[in-house]
Design a protein around this motif. Sequence first.
Motif, PDB file in Angstrom:
ATOM      1  N   MET A 240     -19.240  25.240  85.246  1.00 25.08           N
ATOM      2  CA  MET A 240     -17.847  24.797  85.319  1.00 25.08           C
ATOM      3  C   MET A 240     -17.771  23.295  85.030  1.00 25.08           C
ATOM      4  O   MET A 240     -18.570  22.518  85.560  1.00 25.08           O
ATOM      5  CB  MET A 240     -17.268  25.097  86.714  1.00 25.08           C
ATOM      6  CG  MET A 240     -15.762  24.851  86.821  1.00 25.08           C
ATOM      7  SD  MET A 240     -15.128  24.997  88.519  1.00 25.08           S
ATOM      8  CE  MET A 240     -15.561  26.685  88.934  1.00 25.08           C
ATOM      9  N   HIS A 241     -16.807  22.910  84.223  1.00 23.02           N
ATOM     10  CA  HIS A 241     -16.595  21.498  83.896  1.00 23.02           C
ATOM     11  C   HIS A 241     -15.320  21.033  84.591  1.00 23.02           C
ATOM     12  O   HIS A 241     -14.240  21.550  84.336  1.00 23.02           O
ATOM     13  CB  HIS A 241     -16.486  21.333  82.369  1.00 23.02           C
ATOM     14  CG  HIS A 241     -16.334  19.909  81.923  1.00 23.02           C
ATOM     15  ND1 HIS A 241     -16.102  19.576  80.601  1.00 23.02           N
ATOM     16  CD2 HIS A 241     -16.395  18.726  82.596  1.00 23.02           C
ATOM     17  CE1 HIS A 241     -16.027  18.258  80.495  1.00 23.02           C
ATOM     18  NE2 HIS A 241     -16.194  17.725  81.687  1.00 23.02           N
ATOM     19  N   ILE A 242     -15.461  20.051  85.479  1.00 22.31           N
ATOM     20  CA  ILE A 242     -14.331  19.503  86.227  1.00 22.31           C
ATOM     21  C   ILE A 242     -14.126  18.053  85.813  1.00 22.31           C
ATOM     22  O   ILE A 242     -15.079  17.274  85.765  1.00 22.31           O
ATOM     23  CB  ILE A 242     -14.568  19.584  87.745  1.00 22.31           C
ATOM     24  CG1 ILE A 242     -14.811  21.040  88.164  1.00 22.31           C
ATOM     25  CG2 ILE A 242     -13.383  19.005  88.519  1.00 22.31           C
ATOM     26  CD1 ILE A 242     -15.307  21.189  89.590  1.00 22.31           C
ATOM     27  N   CYS A 243     -12.881  17.701  85.534  1.00 23.88           N
ATOM     28  CA  CYS A 243     -12.547  16.325  85.153  1.00 23.88           C
ATOM     29  C   CYS A 243     -11.588  15.724  86.176  1.00 23.88           C
ATOM     30  O   CYS A 243     -10.498  16.256  86.393  1.00 23.88           O
ATOM     31  CB  CYS A 243     -11.927  16.287  83.752  1.00 23.88           C
ATOM     32  SG  CYS A 243     -11.528  14.622  83.192  1.00 23.88           S
ATOM     33  N   PHE A 244     -12.019  14.649  86.813  1.00 22.36           N
ATOM     34  CA  PHE A 244     -11.170  13.933  87.761  1.00 22.36           C
ATOM     35  C   PHE A 244     -10.456  12.799  87.027  1.00 22.36           C
ATOM     36  O   PHE A 244     -11.086  12.048  86.275  1.00 22.36           O
ATOM     37  CB  PHE A 244     -11.998  13.351  88.907  1.00 22.36           C
ATOM     38  CG  PHE A 244     -12.599  14.389  89.820  1.00 22.36           C
ATOM     39  CD1 PHE A 244     -11.880  14.886  90.896  1.00 22.36           C
ATOM     40  CD2 PHE A 244     -13.890  14.864  89.604  1.00 22.36           C
ATOM     41  CE1 PHE A 244     -12.432  15.840  91.741  1.00 22.36           C
ATOM     42  CE2 PHE A 244     -14.448  15.823  90.441  1.00 22.36           C
ATOM     43  CZ  PHE A 244     -13.718  16.313  91.519  1.00 22.36           C
ATOM     44  N   ILE A 245      -9.154  12.677  87.262  1.00 19.34           N
ATOM     45  CA  ILE A 245      -8.378  11.597  86.669  1.00 19.34           C
ATOM     46  C   ILE A 245      -8.118  10.542  87.743  1.00 19.34           C
ATOM     47  O   ILE A 245      -7.391  10.780  88.706  1.00 19.34           O
ATOM     48  CB  ILE A 245      -7.021  12.113  86.124  1.00 19.34           C
ATOM     49  CG1 ILE A 245      -7.231  13.291  85.161  1.00 19.34           C
ATOM     50  CG2 ILE A 245      -6.253  10.982  85.454  1.00 19.34           C
ATOM     51  CD1 ILE A 245      -8.041  12.967  83.928  1.00 19.34           C
ATOM     52  N   THR A 246      -8.756   9.396  87.584  1.00 16.55           N
ATOM     53  CA  THR A 246      -8.555   8.291  88.538  1.00 16.55           C
ATOM     54  C   THR A 246      -8.978   6.974  87.909  1.00 16.55           C
ATOM     55  O   THR A 246      -9.945   6.938  87.134  1.00 16.55           O
ATOM     56  CB  THR A 246      -9.331   8.514  89.848  1.00 16.55           C
ATOM     57  OG1 THR A 246      -9.106   7.390  90.721  1.00 16.55           O
ATOM     58  CG2 THR A 246     -10.827   8.658  89.610  1.00 16.55           C
ATOM     59  N   ASN A 247      -8.257   5.917  88.262  1.00 14.64           N
ATOM     60  CA  ASN A 247      -8.634   4.565  87.830  1.00 14.64           C
ATOM     61  C   ASN A 247      -9.519   3.878  88.868  1.00 14.64           C
ATOM     62  O   ASN A 247      -9.960   2.755  88.660  1.00 14.64           O
ATOM     63  CB  ASN A 247      -7.378   3.700  87.631  1.00 14.64           C
ATOM     64  CG  ASN A 247      -6.385   4.313  86.670  1.00 14.64           C
ATOM     65  OD1 ASN A 247      -6.755   5.095  85.801  1.00 14.64           O
ATOM     66  ND2 ASN A 247      -5.121   3.951  86.813  1.00 14.64           N
ATOM     67  N   GLU A 248      -9.774   4.562  89.980  1.00 15.63           N
ATOM     68  CA  GLU A 248     -10.401   3.904  91.130  1.00 15.63           C
ATOM     69  C   GLU A 248     -11.882   4.231  91.327  1.00 15.63           C
ATOM     70  O   GLU A 248     -12.455   3.853  92.345  1.00 15.63           O
ATOM     71  CB  GLU A 248      -9.648   4.273  92.416  1.00 15.63           C
ATOM     72  CG  GLU A 248      -8.237   3.741  92.474  1.00 15.63           C
ATOM     73  CD  GLU A 248      -7.597   3.970  93.836  1.00 15.63           C
ATOM     74  OE1 GLU A 248      -8.340   4.066  94.836  1.00 15.63           O
ATOM     75  OE2 GLU A 248      -6.370   4.066  93.908  1.00 15.63           O
ATOM     76  N   PHE A 249     -12.487   4.962  90.388  1.00 11.16           N
ATOM     77  CA  PHE A 249     -13.904   5.290  90.583  1.00 11.16           C
ATOM     78  C   PHE A 249     -14.682   3.984  90.775  1.00 11.16           C
ATOM     79  O   PHE A 249     -14.519   3.042  90.009  1.00 11.16           O
ATOM     80  CB  PHE A 249     -14.453   6.063  89.385  1.00 11.16           C
ATOM     81  CG  PHE A 249     -15.799   6.678  89.632  1.00 11.16           C
ATOM     82  CD1 PHE A 249     -15.911   7.908  90.251  1.00 11.16           C
ATOM     83  CD2 PHE A 249     -16.961   6.014  89.268  1.00 11.16           C
ATOM     84  CE1 PHE A 249     -17.154   8.484  90.498  1.00 11.16           C
ATOM     85  CE2 PHE A 249     -18.216   6.566  89.507  1.00 11.16           C
ATOM     86  CZ  PHE A 249     -18.310   7.811  90.128  1.00 11.16           C
ATOM     87  N   PRO A 250     -15.538   3.905  91.810  1.00 10.21           N
ATOM     88  CA  PRO A 250     -16.200   2.639  92.137  1.00 10.21           C
ATOM     89  C   PRO A 250     -16.919   1.999  90.948  1.00 10.21           C
ATOM     90  O   PRO A 250     -17.677   2.651  90.232  1.00 10.21           O
ATOM     91  CB  PRO A 250     -17.202   3.057  93.227  1.00 10.21           C
ATOM     92  CG  PRO A 250     -16.571   4.241  93.868  1.00 10.21           C
ATOM     93  CD  PRO A 250     -15.887   4.984  92.757  1.00 10.21           C
ATOM     94  N   LYS A 251     -16.648   0.711  90.770  1.00  7.43           N
ATOM     95  CA  LYS A 251     -17.264  -0.079  89.709  1.00  7.43           C
ATOM     96  C   LYS A 251     -17.758  -1.385  90.315  1.00  7.43           C
ATOM     97  O   LYS A 251     -17.005  -2.078  91.001  1.00  7.43           O
ATOM     98  CB  LYS A 251     -16.247  -0.353  88.593  1.00  7.43           C
ATOM     99  CG  LYS A 251     -16.786  -1.193  87.445  1.00  7.43           C
ATOM    100  CD  LYS A 251     -15.697  -1.416  86.398  1.00  7.43           C
ATOM    101  CE  LYS A 251     -16.205  -2.299  85.262  1.00  7.43           C
ATOM    102  NZ  LYS A 251     -15.147  -2.560  84.250  1.00  7.43           N
ATOM    103  N   GLU A 252     -19.004  -1.708  90.077  1.00  7.83           N
ATOM    104  CA  GLU A 252     -19.618  -2.896  90.660  1.00  7.83           C
ATOM    105  C   GLU A 252     -18.811  -4.140  90.303  1.00  7.83           C
ATOM    106  O   GLU A 252     -18.473  -4.374  89.153  1.00  7.83           O
ATOM    107  CB  GLU A 252     -21.057  -3.047  90.148  1.00  7.83           C
ATOM    108  CG  GLU A 252     -21.905  -4.021  90.972  1.00  7.83           C
ATOM    109  CD  GLU A 252     -22.156  -3.560  92.397  1.00  7.83           C
ATOM    110  OE1 GLU A 252     -22.159  -4.422  93.299  1.00  7.83           O
ATOM    111  OE2 GLU A 252     -22.331  -2.349  92.621  1.00  7.83           O
TER     112      GLU A 252
END
Length: 384
Positions: free
Chosen positions: A1-13
């Motif tokens: 299964m391929h799941i795509c989350f839509i978010t601008n907040e995924f943690p970025k260093e």
Amino acid sequence: MHICFITNEFPKEGFPHGGIGSFVKTLAVSLVKKGFQISVAGINYTPNNETEIVEGINVYRLKKSTIKGFSWYFNSKALNEKIKQLHKENPIHIIESSELGLAFLSKIKDIKYIIRLHGGHHFFAESENRKINKWKGFQEKRSFSKADAFIAVSQYVKKHTEQYLSYNNKPIAYISNPIDTDFFKPISENESDNKILFAGTVCEKKGIRQLIQAFPFVKKEIPNAVLEIYGRDWFFPDGTSYIKMLKEKELPKIEKAAEDVCFKGAISFNGIPNAYSEAAVCVFPSHMETQGLVAPEAMSMEKAVVFTKLGPGPEAVEDYKTGLLCDPYNPKDIAEKIIWFLSNKEKKEIIAKAARKFVVQKYGLNTIMDQNIVFYKSLLKSED
């Protein structure tokens, strides 16, 4: 299964992120370990495209539009194009976003679109007693009309959202946000006996102003107490800093106690457990939450937690058994709960241990992950 989350907040260093970003990373990492293909797509903090693989998750950060008045259009266009590309390369089965996230997405046949209720514009407008912004309200209604299913992270957010928005008779599940109890585990040797910790966005709705107002009452009973505040700043519509307002207007009011209030700034995801571990009491007097991640994270580390009695607070904390609940609008009540923990160390330890057991049972990663997988599969099965 391929799941795509839509978010601008995924943690970025090097950049701040909120609870949604933490949630997506925690769930996505566990799904990857179960053999799922996971993509995360969102708008970058900077005006350039970036792609990276984070613990098996394909993360796509798209160039941020800076065209005033039309950035929403160009950002949505870029996101739609990326989703079409990903779907063509490897068919996506599930797309998941928060409340406003589907507003300008073009639906693709055979993909199921899910909204997870993290707390949208209508929900927080009610809790903050403010008017609905017409533009955001429009987006949220449009987004809800496109969803094939919904997930509520607490009973409270489900009930209060449905007062304003329709679920359109689509499937809805109640699944809490997960806590990685192996990541958030006890580190007892670091604990200070006088440190009070707050973590979260430093803004009015998190109750930080009332916590600062409570601090002098704590100092009166516990003279060596210190208050450490971790979190990113929030800005008023005119661009002024909320932290600056606190320093200029609230700290002078508490006089000498202000010397022991320390703003530590934003903290990386990996640094959060160490910060919790040093605290004698973790205090989160939010005016409103959908579920709240920081309270169960700290509870998972066997910390004494004071949480809000409003909203879903009683779903997360059983008063005097797994933590303490406070009136977030009453500084004296907040102070009394902090003082109780600092003055009853044996009872504090019993409650803290019970708190971790509760979190493992209710919010444990494997339990929550399985609930999500069952729901995802049920949606795809309904198409067969």
